[in-house]
Design a protein around this motif. Sequence first.
Motif, PDB file in Angstrom:
ATOM      1  N   ASP A 139     -10.764  -9.572 -12.222  1.00 21.80           N
ATOM      2  CA  ASP A 139     -10.612  -8.465 -11.282  1.00 21.80           C
ATOM      3  C   ASP A 139     -10.542  -9.033  -9.874  1.00 21.80           C
ATOM      4  N   LEU A 140      -9.605  -8.551  -9.086  1.00 19.91           N
ATOM      5  CA  LEU A 140      -9.522  -8.904  -7.670  1.00 19.91           C
ATOM      6  C   LEU A 140      -8.949  -7.706  -6.945  1.00 19.91           C
ATOM      7  N   VAL A 141      -9.736  -7.131  -6.049  1.00 16.32           N
ATOM      8  CA  VAL A 141      -9.254  -5.946  -5.327  1.00 16.32           C
ATOM      9  C   VAL A 141      -9.934  -5.854  -3.968  1.00 16.32           C
ATOM     10  N   THR A 142      -9.128  -5.555  -2.981  1.00 19.56           N
ATOM     11  CA  THR A 142      -9.614  -5.213  -1.649  1.00 19.56           C
ATOM     12  C   THR A 142      -9.480  -3.709  -1.503  1.00 19.56           C
ATOM     13  N   THR A 143     -10.492  -3.073  -0.934  1.00 17.06           N
ATOM     14  CA  THR A 143     -10.415  -1.628  -0.762  1.00 17.06           C
ATOM     15  C   THR A 143      -9.163  -1.272   0.033  1.00 17.06           C
ATOM     16  N   GLU A 144      -8.521  -0.189  -0.370  1.00 17.17           N
ATOM     17  CA  GLU A 144      -7.190   0.139   0.142  1.00 17.17           C
ATOM     18  C   GLU A 144      -7.117   0.161   1.667  1.00 17.17           C
ATOM     19  N   SER A 145      -8.114   0.689   2.319  1.00 14.90           N
ATOM     20  CA  SER A 145      -8.069   0.811   3.786  1.00 14.90           C
ATOM     21  C   SER A 145      -8.204  -0.527   4.512  1.00 14.90           C
ATOM     22  N   ARG A 146      -8.545  -1.606   3.767  1.00 20.00           N
ATOM     23  CA  ARG A 146      -8.760  -2.907   4.394  1.00 20.00           C
ATOM     24  C   ARG A 146      -7.803  -3.975   3.882  1.00 20.00           C
ATOM     25  N   ARG A 147      -6.765  -3.574   3.181  1.00 15.46           N
ATOM     26  CA  ARG A 147      -5.797  -4.544   2.673  1.00 15.46           C
ATOM     27  C   ARG A 147      -4.957  -5.126   3.796  1.00 15.46           C
ATOM     28  N   SER A 148      -4.396  -6.294   3.543  1.00 17.23           N
ATOM     29  CA  SER A 148      -3.541  -7.025   4.493  1.00 17.23           C
ATOM     30  C   SER A 148      -4.300  -7.493   5.730  1.00 17.23           C
ATOM     31  N   GLU A 149      -5.620  -7.687   5.579  1.00 12.41           N
ATOM     32  CA  GLU A 149      -6.441  -8.238   6.665  1.00 12.41           C
ATOM     33  C   GLU A 149      -6.946  -9.641   6.330  1.00 12.41           C
ATOM     34  N   GLY A 150      -6.521 -10.193   5.191  1.00 13.06           N
ATOM     35  CA  GLY A 150      -6.933 -11.543   4.810  1.00 13.06           C
ATOM     36  C   GLY A 150      -8.146 -11.618   3.907  1.00 13.06           C
ATOM     37  N   HIS A 151      -8.692 -10.475   3.497  1.00 14.13           N
ATOM     38  CA  HIS A 151      -9.896 -10.494   2.670  1.00 14.13           C
ATOM     39  C   HIS A 151      -9.627 -11.029   1.262  1.00 14.13           C
TER      40      HIS A 151
END
Length: 152
Positions: free
Chosen positions: A82-94
């Motif tokens: 599993d690998l997921v960044t919360t939708e509101s924080r995507r494309s920030e390098g997390h």
Amino acid sequence: MDDPTTTDVRELTTDAEFEAAYPILRELRDHLDRAGMEATHERMREEGYRLFGRYDGGTLVAVAGVSVGTNFYLGRHVFVHDLVTTESRRSEGHGSALLAFLHEWARDRDCETVELESGLWRDEAHRFYEAVGYEKYCYSFTYDLDAEGRGG
């Protein structure tokens, strides 16, 4: 108290940490309800599953679930389930920071490779994985044992 200016990655081990991770994991695994996810997570932990979280200023923004294994084609490896960044924080390098952490974590455990799978329909995810250095090298196939009884 967490410093609001720092980012870090740490293993999630407590019920409270998993509670915070559940909504983020649910963005990726939306076919599971809360009870199903909790029960499955407990079984996975018994089998060696580890869950890591990326925090930004004390707020959990991304999670990755992994296990260590060995096989003939990858040797000793970490598999990212599993690998997921919360939708509101995507494309920030997390996501890339979390993967970089996992690469070091894998090296520290004498692993040769980090592997993950991604659904064929997840084009944006594939672009991301290739941008951070992952190679598309095979297809993964499944056989639904429950379908056997239904003429599958």
